[in-house]
Design a protein around this motif. Sequence first.
Motif, PDB file in Angstrom:
ATOM      1  N   ALA A 409      39.750  90.947 -48.330  1.00 29.87           N
ATOM      2  CA  ALA A 409      40.551  90.625 -47.140  1.00 29.87           C
ATOM      3  C   ALA A 409      41.696  89.660 -47.452  1.00 29.87           C
ATOM      4  N   GLY A 410      41.784  89.208 -48.703  1.00 24.01           N
ATOM      5  CA  GLY A 410      42.853  88.294 -49.097  1.00 24.01           C
ATOM      6  C   GLY A 410      42.580  86.842 -48.781  1.00 24.01           C
ATOM      7  N   GLN A 411      41.334  86.514 -48.440  1.00 25.58           N
ATOM      8  CA  GLN A 411      40.974  85.140 -48.089  1.00 25.58           C
ATOM      9  C   GLN A 411      40.568  84.312 -49.296  1.00 25.58           C
ATOM     10  N   LYS A 412      40.295  84.966 -50.415  1.00 23.69           N
ATOM     11  CA  LYS A 412      39.966  84.302 -51.677  1.00 23.69           C
ATOM     12  C   LYS A 412      40.591  85.094 -52.810  1.00 23.69           C
ATOM     13  N   THR A 413      40.771  84.444 -53.950  1.00 29.22           N
ATOM     14  CA  THR A 413      41.153  85.190 -55.150  1.00 29.22           C
ATOM     15  C   THR A 413      39.887  85.745 -55.798  1.00 29.22           C
ATOM     16  N   ALA A 414      40.073  86.683 -56.694  1.00 23.39           N
ATOM     17  CA  ALA A 414      38.930  87.222 -57.416  1.00 23.39           C
ATOM     18  C   ALA A 414      38.223  86.119 -58.193  1.00 23.39           C
ATOM     19  N   ASP A 415      38.994  85.242 -58.822  1.00 19.92           N
ATOM     20  CA  ASP A 415      38.398  84.164 -59.614  1.00 19.92           C
ATOM     21  C   ASP A 415      37.582  83.215 -58.736  1.00 19.92           C
ATOM     22  N   GLU A 416      38.087  82.918 -57.551  1.00 23.98           N
ATOM     23  CA  GLU A 416      37.356  82.037 -56.633  1.00 23.98           C
ATOM     24  C   GLU A 416      36.045  82.688 -56.187  1.00 23.98           C
ATOM     25  N   ALA A 417      36.118  83.967 -55.854  1.00 24.50           N
ATOM     26  CA  ALA A 417      34.921  84.682 -55.398  1.00 24.50           C
ATOM     27  C   ALA A 417      33.860  84.739 -56.492  1.00 24.50           C
ATOM     28  N   LEU A 418      34.286  85.000 -57.715  1.00 24.68           N
ATOM     29  CA  LEU A 418      33.339  85.089 -58.831  1.00 24.68           C
ATOM     30  C   LEU A 418      32.722  83.730 -59.150  1.00 24.68           C
ATOM     31  N   ALA A 419      33.536  82.682 -59.113  1.00 21.12           N
ATOM     32  CA  ALA A 419      33.014  81.334 -59.389  1.00 21.12           C
ATOM     33  C   ALA A 419      31.991  80.921 -58.335  1.00 21.12           C
ATOM     34  N   GLU A 420      32.273  81.217 -57.086  1.00 18.70           N
ATOM     35  CA  GLU A 420      31.336  80.884 -56.016  1.00 18.70           C
ATOM     36  C   GLU A 420      30.068  81.730 -56.116  1.00 18.70           C
ATOM     37  N   ALA A 421      30.222  82.993 -56.488  1.00 24.57           N
ATOM     38  CA  ALA A 421      29.056  83.863 -56.669  1.00 24.57           C
ATOM     39  C   ALA A 421      28.159  83.336 -57.779  1.00 24.57           C
ATOM     40  N   GLN A 422      28.774  82.922 -58.874  1.00 27.05           N
ATOM     41  CA  GLN A 422      28.009  82.387 -60.000  1.00 27.05           C
ATOM     42  C   GLN A 422      27.209  81.144 -59.575  1.00 27.05           C
ATOM     43  N   ALA A 423      27.868  80.224 -58.905  1.00 23.76           N
ATOM     44  CA  ALA A 423      27.203  78.983 -58.487  1.00 23.76           C
ATOM     45  C   ALA A 423      26.056  79.281 -57.514  1.00 23.76           C
ATOM     46  N   LEU A 424      26.309  80.181 -56.592  1.00 17.16           N
ATOM     47  CA  LEU A 424      25.299  80.529 -55.593  1.00 17.16           C
ATOM     48  C   LEU A 424      24.059  81.143 -56.244  1.00 17.16           C
ATOM     49  N   VAL A 425      24.281  82.111 -57.138  1.00 16.51           N
ATOM     50  CA  VAL A 425      23.152  82.820 -57.752  1.00 16.51           C
ATOM     51  C   VAL A 425      22.400  81.907 -58.721  1.00 16.51           C
ATOM     52  N   VAL A 426      23.108  81.062 -59.447  1.00 13.00           N
ATOM     53  CA  VAL A 426      22.450  80.095 -60.336  1.00 13.00           C
ATOM     54  C   VAL A 426      21.504  79.205 -59.528  1.00 13.00           C
ATOM     55  N   ASP A 427      21.981  78.701 -58.409  1.00 18.22           N
ATOM     56  CA  ASP A 427      21.152  77.832 -57.563  1.00 18.22           C
ATOM     57  C   ASP A 427      19.941  78.577 -57.021  1.00 18.22           C
ATOM     58  N   GLU A 428      20.155  79.787 -56.533  1.00 19.07           N
ATOM     59  CA  GLU A 428      19.061  80.574 -55.945  1.00 19.07           C
ATOM     60  C   GLU A 428      17.981  80.884 -56.986  1.00 19.07           C
ATOM     61  N   MET A 429      18.390  81.242 -58.187  1.00 18.41           N
ATOM     62  CA  MET A 429      17.431  81.619 -59.221  1.00 18.41           C
ATOM     63  C   MET A 429      16.654  80.404 -59.730  1.00 18.41           C
ATOM     64  N   ALA A 430      17.308  79.247 -59.732  1.00 15.04           N
ATOM     65  CA  ALA A 430      16.588  78.019 -60.109  1.00 15.04           C
ATOM     66  C   ALA A 430      15.584  77.642 -59.034  1.00 15.04           C
ATOM     67  N   SER A 431      16.002  77.750 -57.769  1.00 21.42           N
ATOM     68  CA  SER A 431      15.094  77.420 -56.660  1.00 21.42           C
ATOM     69  C   SER A 431      13.882  78.342 -56.633  1.00 21.42           C
ATOM     70  N   ALA A 432      14.102  79.606 -57.007  1.00 21.68           N
ATOM     71  CA  ALA A 432      13.005  80.579 -56.985  1.00 21.68           C
ATOM     72  C   ALA A 432      12.120  80.505 -58.229  1.00 21.68           C
ATOM     73  N   GLY A 433      12.530  79.675 -59.208  1.00 16.88           N
ATOM     74  CA  GLY A 433      11.687  79.457 -60.386  1.00 16.88           C
ATOM     75  C   GLY A 433      11.921  80.409 -61.536  1.00 16.88           C
ATOM     76  N   TYR A 434      12.993  81.208 -61.463  1.00 15.38           N
ATOM     77  CA  TYR A 434      13.303  82.116 -62.569  1.00 15.38           C
ATOM     78  C   TYR A 434      13.907  81.365 -63.750  1.00 15.38           C
ATOM     79  N   THR A 435      14.688  80.342 -63.441  1.00 16.83           N
ATOM     80  CA  THR A 435      15.345  79.538 -64.485  1.00 16.83           C
ATOM     81  C   THR A 435      15.073  78.064 -64.227  1.00 16.83           C
ATOM     82  N   LYS A 436      15.325  77.250 -65.232  1.00 15.57           N
ATOM     83  CA  LYS A 436      15.124  75.806 -65.093  1.00 15.57           C
ATOM     84  C   LYS A 436      16.432  75.136 -64.735  1.00 15.57           C
TER      85      LYS A 436
END
Length: 436
Positions: A409-436
């Motif tokens: 929709a033009g509200q973020k750049t691709a780089d911004e979206a990917l960086a936020e996706a990375q941070a979000l998934v890293v946090d979720e996987m740590a909270s769920a106990g997959y990673t430390k």
Amino acid sequence: MNMTLRALLGATALLTLAGLASAETTITVATVNNGDMVRMQGLMDDFYAKNPDIKVEWVTLEENVLRQNVTTDIATGGGQYDVMTIGTYEVPIWGKQGWLASLNDLPAEYDAADILPAIAGGLTVDGNLLAAPFYGESSMVMYRKDLMEAAGLTMPDAPTWTDIEAAAKAMTNRDAEINGICLRGKAGWGENMAFLTAMSNSFGARWFDENWVAQFDQPEWKATLDFYLNLMTNYGPAGASNNGFNENLTLFQQGKCGMWIDATVAASFVTGKDSTVADKVGFALAPDNGLGKRGNWLWAWSLAIPSSSQKQDAAKAFINWATNKDYLALVASKEGWANVPPGTRTSLYANPEYQKVSFAKMTLDSINSADPTKPTVKPVPYVGVQFVAIPEFAGMATSVGELFSAALAGQKTADEALAEAQALVVDEMASAGYTK
């Protein structure tokens, strides 16, 4: 006849009727409100003729509500349903929890070996078939043959993403309201992320490495998202971030898409009576980048029995009827071969009558080219082509889908979206106990 004998005969008759009544088993079937499932409910006379001692009560729900209800019921052992309609995502997760009954003991005439191997593989856990496919699908390219011809191009049966970009550019005609390509942009794990996850496989990307570390900061995901955004910005429809399967189907039927890459099950709709371009549609495999994986997914709506059901024999009788070869023939006799539930059985695709259906071969080739056990170019610790078969995926992927939809929709750049996706998934996987 004396009164005593008449009374005895009357009592015997009542006991017989009571015995018949008690012999009838009622099962509750939870299903999704799509056309194929609704059609099945209209064919129940055939089931009752073959199974007079079983009564079926239906609970028919919209897809998201169905998922929520059956997940809650099975996780709590509620026992509300005897047969559940579930997807390929749920089967391996629930199977590992021991929540589903094995269907390995269906009668020999069911011919489980006839189920397409790619579909059966996604519904089997530790050698046990845990769900019987009602219909199966992959994804493929649906395109306008007339527009390709006018552009002087020919669509290969097995195109690359470069072929797709060239065709999209050539077919785009903004004055005529024709978009070169229509793709999912609406946020959701089963909407834009189903498409983008499958697409990313062909670019060499993956959700996680072997240690469950998120991979959205890797160049393969950047290449995927950049290509997608470029394609949609230059050759896609306005407001594409709001378009999912249904919206793109309407656009294609109205003649406003040169190409649409989506579910193979859509083929009967784009060539059906509601399509203004029904006689102009061609089909091709989903694109690749020469890395050994195509950008197509694998899915089945299937019938399964929760382990908590107390009526498993009757439930298996229903599943045997609803997903066997005779049912396909029944639908064909009433609605024609093009409307038979697709993508489940080898014998259907060997049937000369079904081979006459324009999209039959490409559907089969698409399904066979997807491997849920080896979905990506690089090794991964998960099963699933357009999803990751872990409980946390649906929530994470919906959140990532919102970021990618915002980029479209033009509200973020691709780089911004990917960086936020990375941070979000890293946090979720740590909270769920997959990673430390």
